[in-house]
Design an enzyme around this catalytic site. Structure first.
Site, short mmCIF file in Angstrom:
data_model
loop_
_atom_site.label_atom_id
_atom_site.label_comp_id
_atom_site.label_asym_id
_atom_site.label_seq_id
_atom_site.Cartn_x
_atom_site.Cartn_y
_atom_site.Cartn_z
N SER A 68 13.32 -25.54 -23.17
CA SER A 68 11.90 -25.24 -23.39
C SER A 68 11.65 -24.90 -24.85
O SER A 68 10.50 -24.84 -25.28
CB SER A 68 11.45 -24.09 -22.48
OG SER A 68 12.33 -23.00 -22.59
N ASP A 106 21.31 -24.33 -22.50
CA ASP A 106 20.85 -25.50 -21.75
C ASP A 106 21.47 -26.77 -22.33
O ASP A 106 21.54 -26.93 -23.55
CB ASP A 106 19.33 -25.63 -21.91
CG ASP A 106 18.61 -25.79 -20.59
OD1 ASP A 106 19.27 -25.99 -19.57
OD2 ASP A 106 17.37 -25.69 -20.61
N GLU A 204 12.72 -24.55 -9.55
CA GLU A 204 11.45 -24.57 -10.30
C GLU A 204 10.36 -25.28 -9.50
O GLU A 204 10.57 -26.40 -9.01
CB GLU A 204 11.66 -25.25 -11.66
CG GLU A 204 10.38 -25.31 -12.49
CD GLU A 204 10.58 -25.59 -13.97
OE1 GLU A 204 11.74 -25.68 -14.43
OE2 GLU A 204 9.55 -25.72 -14.67
O1 KIV Z 1 14.30 -24.58 -20.47
C1 KIV Z 1 13.88 -23.64 -19.79
O2 KIV Z 1 13.26 -22.69 -20.29
C2 KIV Z 1 14.14 -23.66 -18.36
C3 KIV Z 1 13.55 -22.58 -17.52
C4 KIV Z 1 12.15 -22.89 -17.23
C5 KIV Z 1 14.33 -22.32 -16.30
O3 KIV Z 1 14.79 -24.53 -17.88
#
Ligand code: KIV
Length: 289
Positions: A68, A106, A204
């Site tokens: 994100s 991530d 989500e």
């Molecule tokens: O990238 C992100 O912030 C996410 C969250 C919404 C879980 O994947």
């Protein structure tokens, strides 16, 4: 505004993920024990060392350096353009800014979809160069082989199912798991990532009743975002949570804003500008002689 902690801490309160007194870094083993105790916990995203240090001092036990960052930090229109270089740079900053939180990095779009070996190469980079304690990737059954190899290689994995923003071009931004077949697929995805060895799974935009069923049927914790109150943990994107994000239309139904940083920061910038233009800043006390 202050928020009362209504949850009962575990009998040994020092071990609570939120509100505990242990100052060592939280691990995935602590997360597993919290599920056994039925303890709920909060997770926030973070993209820089200073903000992460604020959340660490506030006791947030798990921080996600989410892709994100594409929308919230780097000015892209979605998460899709985020690169491994960007993810590694910002994950390292968040690790440096924190002492206690488990930092989850991530895996961005294109860094694991080719297969387990590509996923291992990308995840290894985040662990070695940025120092994250775990990685997150999107997908249920379709990502099970990637999860298996990472876990076998000693890298803890948080999975992410339901609405997966990297698939925005196919899924859009709608609630997932509605209807019998979609609900069955979501349950299959949840079981697949647990069986592959994931230590937690983000749900989500999933109907609350279905999230509750998934949460009851798994022994790993569910982390909800727009997935109702019965998940083991809840995550929000920090700029959404603190009212910094500028929304083109209405804010999402699931979002609760705990501050209005956009107004506060704008007002601070205007007050500074007016002081400079009017000659009130710097004053005598800000000057060297
Ligand atoms: O990238 C992100 O912030 C996410 C969250 C919404 C879980 O994947």
């Amino acid at each position: 505004m202050t928020h009362a902690i209504t949850q009962q801490p575990p009998s040994d309160g020092s071990k609570a993920l939120y509100g505990g007194t242990s100052s060592r870094r939280i691990t995935v083993r602590d997360i597993a024990r919290a599920k056994d105790r039925g303890e709920k916990w909060p997770m926030l995203t973070a993209y820089d060392a200073m903000t992460a240090s604020v959340f660490d001092e506030a006791g947030i036990p798990v921080m996600l350096v989410g892709d994100s960052m594409g929308n919230c930090h780097l000015g892209y229109e979605s998460t899709v353009p985020v690169t491994m270089d960007e993810m590694t740079l910002l994950s390292a900053a968040v690790v440096r800014g924190t002492q206690r939180a488990l930092i989850v990095g991530d895996l961005p779009f294109g860094s694991y979809q080719e297969g387990p070996v590509q996923a291992l190469r990308s995840a290894t980079r985040l662990v070695k160069e940025a120092g994250v304690g775990a990685v997150k990737l999107e997908g249920g059954e379709r990502s099970a082989h990637q999860i298996e190899l990472l876990v076998q290689s000693g890298i803890p994995v948080m999975a992410h199912i339901g609405l997966t923003p990297q698939s925005v071009n196919t899924l859009g931004h709608t609630v997932q798991g509605r209807g019998e077949e979609a609900a069955h697929q979501l349950l299959r995805d949840a079981k697949a990532v647990q069986d592959a060895g994931a230590f937690a799974v983000v749900l989500e935009l999933v109907p609350a009743e279905l999230s509750a069923e998934v949460t009851r049927s798994l022994h790993i914790p569910t982390v909800g975002i727009g997935a109702g109150p019965d998940c083991d943990a809840q995550v929000l994107v920090w700029t959404d949570m603190a009212g910094l994000t500028k929304w083109p239309g209405r804010t999402p139904k699931f979002l609760k804003q705990y501050a209005d940083l956009r107004t506060a920061l704008g007002n601070a910038a205007k007050a500074f500008a007016e002081d400079v233009v009017g000659g009130a800043y710097p004053a005598e006390e800000h000057s060297f002689h």
